[in-house]
Enzyme design. Structure first.
Site, mmCIF file in Angstrom:
data_model
loop_
_atom_site.group_PDB
_atom_site.id
_atom_site.type_symbol
_atom_site.label_atom_id
_atom_site.label_comp_id
_atom_site.label_asym_id
_atom_site.label_seq_id
_atom_site.Cartn_x
_atom_site.Cartn_y
_atom_site.Cartn_z
ATOM 1 N N GLU A 97 0.814 -1.213 0.000
ATOM 2 C CA GLU A 97 0.000 0.000 0.000
ATOM 3 C C GLU A 97 0.854 1.271 0.000
ATOM 4 O O GLU A 97 0.617 2.200 -0.763
ATOM 5 C CB GLU A 97 -0.874 -0.048 1.250
ATOM 6 C CG GLU A 97 -1.579 1.222 1.547
ATOM 7 C CD GLU A 97 -3.055 1.104 1.305
ATOM 8 O OE1 GLU A 97 -3.596 0.006 1.475
ATOM 9 O OE2 GLU A 97 -3.639 2.112 0.933
ATOM 10 N N SER A 102 -7.084 2.665 -3.089
ATOM 11 C CA SER A 102 -5.816 3.251 -2.645
ATOM 12 C C SER A 102 -4.890 3.470 -3.834
ATOM 13 O O SER A 102 -3.871 4.134 -3.696
ATOM 14 C CB SER A 102 -5.153 2.396 -1.579
ATOM 15 O OG SER A 102 -5.386 1.055 -1.827
ATOM 16 N N ASP A 111 1.071 4.085 -3.103
ATOM 17 C CA ASP A 111 0.729 5.502 -2.955
ATOM 18 C C ASP A 111 1.842 6.401 -3.479
ATOM 19 O O ASP A 111 1.605 7.316 -4.261
ATOM 20 C CB ASP A 111 0.504 5.845 -1.474
ATOM 21 C CG ASP A 111 -0.785 5.252 -0.938
ATOM 22 O OD1 ASP A 111 -1.443 4.514 -1.685
ATOM 23 O OD2 ASP A 111 -1.121 5.533 0.224
#
Ligand SMILES: *[C@@H]1O[C@H](CO)[C@@H](O)[C@H](O)[C@H]1NC(C)=O
Ligand SMILES: *[C@@H]1O[C@H](CO)[C@@H](O)[C@H](O)[C@H]1NC(C)=O
Ligand SMILES: *[C@@H]1O[C@H](CO)[C@@H](O)[C@H](O)[C@H]1NC(C)=O
Ligand SMILES: *[C@@H]1O[C@H](CO)[C@@H](O)[C@H](O)[C@H]1NC(C)=O
Ligand SMILES: *[C@@H]1O[C@H](CO)[C@@H](O)[C@H](O)[C@H]1NC(C)=O
Length: 562
Positions: free
Chosen positions: A271, A475, A275
Site C-alpha cells: 500500500e 488506494s 501511494d
C-alpha cells in the site's frame, strides 16, 4: 435531615451521575479482542500519551468561511488563511484553557505539548494517573503481530465541568483498523494465466488521462503528500526501481523530498509503495512528502496524530492523499465531528484532502440475522473531504473507456447530512435511477460519496525490490487523482492563482466538465436475498459509485484555471 434536603441531595446525585457523561467509545476494541487474544498486564508506572481535543471557538464561523473560500462564485474564493489566522479563529477560550490546565495540574500531569492552534494537548503520564484522571479506564497492553499497543477497553467519564471543554480524549480506546487486503491478486492471476493482461503502469495512467510529456510540475513552491498509518512503509530503493522500470518518457523525481514520522526498519508495504509510486507518476516532477505512522508512543493513534501534526506545521503540502478508513458505525459522533473541523481547518488553508472511498462497494452490516444495511466508511463520508472511487478498463487489452470497478466504495452517510454543494447532483441521481436498493439499506438524506474516481484495477507496483502486478483498490486511484490536482495547482501557481483547496463546491459546479463520465456497472454490497450482492449502479452524470467520473487532464485544467 429534613425530607426536602434529602430530595435535593438525591436530585444532585442523580444530576452529577448523569452529567459525568461518557465520551467517545469506539467499538473497534471488540473486534480487536476477538482477533488478538494476547492481553498483557500493565504496570501502574508505565507511561501513556493521551491527546486531549479541546473545544474550539467559532466552529460555525469557520464552516461559513470555508464555503466562501471554496466557492468559485464568491468574492472570497481562494482567499485562504495561514495556520496562524486559523489559530486566531479556532483557539479555545481562555476559560477552556484554564479549566484544562487546572484539571491536569491537579492530577500532577505536567508533561504536555500544545500545537499552534492550541486546540490539542498531548500529555505523557503514568497509567496510574491516567486511570484516576479518566475514571473507568483500565489500561492493558495488546499484542498485535510484532508490536504492542496500550489501550483501555472500558468506558471512561469526566466530570461535567471538564466535559464541556473537551471534545474527546485520544489514545484511550481506538485501535488502528486492521489493514485490508487490497490486492485482488488471485483474480488477476487467473486472467494472466490466459495470457492477456499487462496491467496499469504510469504510462497507461498518463495516456488515459491525457497527460503529455510536458505535463509535469515546474512551480518551485508546489508539493504533495501521501499519509500512511497502518505500519506501512515505503522504501526509497523501491521507488527508484519503480521509476527506472516504468517511468519512461516524462520528467519525474525518483526520491521523496521529506519523510515526516517514523520510517520503520521492516519490510515495505504494498500500500505504501503504491501511494508514493503513483502520486509521483501522475504528479510528476512535484516535490512529494510522506507522512508515515507519526505516533511516537504506543498509546498514540497514528491518524489522530497526523491531524495534530497538521495543526502544528505552518508549511505543509497542498494536496494530501490518504487511503485509510473505518466503518462509520464504529466511531463516535464526537470524534467524527471533531475530525471534520480538522478537515475544515485544512480547507481554509487551501489544502486539498483526498480520501480513498474504500474497497467494499456499499459495504454490509449485519444488524440481525435477517436484517442487513450498507456500511458507509469515514472519513470517506465526511462532507469536508474529496472522496475518490475506482474504475477499470472496459477492455483489459486496451486503453478503452472506463467502467465501475465493483469494489469501488460508495454510498450515503448515516451521520452527516447532505452538504449544499451536492444536493442537486444527488437528487438528480435518486430521481433518475431506478430501481434503487431498498431504502432500509441506506440513508437517503446523508452525504453521498465518492466525488470522483480513477482507475483502481491491476496496477504494477514495486515493493521490496520486486515488481508485483495485479494490485488493486481505491488506494491506487486516490494518489493518481492527487497527482493530477497537484499538476493543476502547479499551473495555477505559475499564473499567480491560489491553490485549489477544498475542491468539492467547485467540482460539483463543473457538472462533470473535464471528467470522463462512468456510466456502466454496479458495485458490491450484502450477499442476501434482497439485494443479492448489488449496491448502487453507475449512471450518466454523478453517481454514488464513481462520482462525477475520471479526470481528463487538459479539459479539467482548462475548467479550473481561474
Ligand atoms: C508543536 O511544535 C512545537 C514547536 O516545534 C513543539 O515544541 C511542540 O511540542 C509541538 N506539539 C506537539 C503536540 O507535538
Ligand atoms: C522540474 O521541477 C523543477 C523545480 O522543482 C524545475 O526547475 C524544472 O524545470 C522541472 N522540469 C521540467 C522538465 O519541467
Ligand atoms: C513559497 O511558500 C512560502 C510559504 O508557503 C512563501 O513564504 C514563499 O514566498 C513561497 N515562495 C515562492 C517562490 O513562491
Ligand atoms: C440519516 O442521516 C441523517 C443525517 O443526514 C441523520 O441525522 C439520521 O439520524 C440518519 N438516520 C439513520 C436511521 O441513520
Ligand atoms: C484526450 O486524448 C484523446 C486521445 O489522445 C484526444 O482525442 C482528445 O482530444 C484529448 N482530449 C482533450 C480534452 O484534450
Amino acid at each position: 435531615l429534613p425530607y426536602f434536603y434529602l430530595l435535593v441531595w438525591v436530585f444532585f446525585l442523580f444530576l452529577s451521575l448523569s452529567l459525568s457523561l461518557s465520551l467517545s467509545l469506539s467499538f473497534q476494541y471488540i473486534y480487536f479482542i476477538l482477533y488478538h487474544k494476547f492481553i498483557m498486564w500493565v504496570g501502574p508506572l508505565e507511561e501513556v500519551e493521551l491527546t486531549f481535543a479541546l473545544k474550539q471557538q467559532n466552529v460555525n464561523q469557520m464552516e461559513e468561511l470555508l464555503k466562501l473560500v471554496s466557492d468559485p462564485d464568491s468574492h472570497q474564493y481562494g482567499k485562504h488563511l495561514s495556520l496562524e489566522e486559523v489559530a486566531a479563529l479556532v483557539r479555545p477560550s481562555q476559560l477552556t484553557e484554564k479549566v484544562m490546565q487546572n484539571w491536569l495540574q491537579s492530577h500532577g500531569v505536567k508533561n504536555c505539548h500544545t500545537v499552534v492552534t492550541q486546540d490539542f494537548l498531548q500529555c505523557v503520564m503514568t497509567v496510574q494517573v491516567a486511570e484516576t484522571l479518566l475514571p473507568g479506564t483500565k489500561f492493558h497492553r495488546y499484542r498485535r503481530d510484532s508490536h504492542t499497543l496500550l489501550r483501555s477497553t472500558s468506558l471512561y467519564s469526566v466530570h461535567e465541568d471538564v466535559h464541556q471543554h473537551l471534545d474527546f480524549v485520544g489514545g484511550v480506546h481506538r485501535f488502528p483498523p486492521k489493514g485490508k487486503d487490497i490486492s485482488k491478486g488471485w483474480e488477476g492471476a487467473r486472467q494472466s494465466a490466459l495470457g492477456y493482461h499487462l496491467g496499469v503502469t504510469p504510462s497507461v495512467i498518463r495516456s488515459r488521462y491525457n497527460l503529455t510529456a510536458k505535463d509535469v510540475g515546474t512551480a518551485t513552491n508546489n508539493s504533495q503528500a501521501v499519509a500512511q498509518f497502518l505500519e506501512q512503509y515505503y522504501h526509497p530503493a523501491d521507488l527508484a526501481e519503480f521509476m527506472s522500470l516504468f517511468a519512461g518518457g516524462f520528467t519525474h523525481m525518483s526520491a521523496v523530498e521529506r519523510v515526516v514520522g517514523t520510517q520503520g526498519g521492516g519490510k515495505a508495504g504494498i500500500e505504501a509503495s503504491l501511494d508514493v509510486e503513483y502520486i509521483m507518476s501522475s504528479g510528476a516532477n512535484i516535490s512529494t512528502w510522506v507522512f508515515t505512522n507519526p505516533g511516537r508512543h504506543e498509546s498514540q493513534e497514528p491518524f489522530l496524530q497526523w491531524m495534530v501534526l497538521l495543526s502544528n506545521m505552518s508549511a505543509v503540502p497542498w494536496v494530501h492523499t490518504i487511503s485509510y478508513g473505518d466503518d462509520e458505525d464504529s466511531l463516535s459522533d464526537a470524534y467524527m465531528n471533531r475530525i471534520n473541523t480538522e478537515f475544515m481547518k485544512a480547507g481554509l488553508r487551501g489544502i486539498s484532502m483526498l480520501f480513498a472511498s474504500g474497497d467494499s462497494g456499499a459495504g454490509c452490516r449485519h444488524l440481525t440475522k435477517e436484517r442487513n444495511t450498507f456500511r458507509p466508511s469515514f472519513p470517506a463520508s465526511s462532507p469536508y473531504v474529496t472522496t475518490v472511487g475506482g474504475t477499470s478498463f472496459k477492455n483489459p487489452f486496451k486503453l478503452t473507456y472506463e467502467v465501475t470497478d465493483y469494489i469501488s466504495g460508495g454510498g450515503f452517510s448515516n451521520v452527516f447530512a447532505r452538504p449544499g454543494y451536492q444536493v442537486a447532483a444527488v437528487e438528480a441521481y435518486l430521481k433518475s435511477v431506478q430501481p434503487l436498493p431498498p431504502q432500509t439499506y441506506f440513508n437517503i438524506t446523508g452525504r453521498a460519496y465518492p466525488d470522483l474516481a480513477a482507475l483502481s484495477d491491476n496496477y504494477w507496483v514495486v515493493t521490496n525490490r520486486v515488481p508485483i502486478p495485479w494490485v488493486s483498490g481505491t488506494s491506487a486511484s486516490t494518489p493518481v487523482v492527487g497527482g493530477i490536482l497537484s499538476l493543476i495547482n502547479d499551473q495555477r501557481f505559475l499564473k499567480g492563482l491560489p491553490s485549489l483547496g477544498f475542491i468539492n463546491p467547485r467540482l460539483y459546479k463543473l457538472q462533470g466538465k473535464g471528467l470522463y463520465d462512468v456510466t456502466e456497472g454496479c458495485h458490491l454490497s450484502c450477499l442476501d436475498d434482497k439485494v443479492e450482492g448489488k449496491g448502487f449502479c453507475a449512471s450518466p452524470s454523478w453517481d454514488p459509485v464513481t462520482g462525477w467520473g475520471t479526470p481528463n487532464y487538459p479539459a479539467l485544467l482548462k475548467a479550473l484555471m481561474d
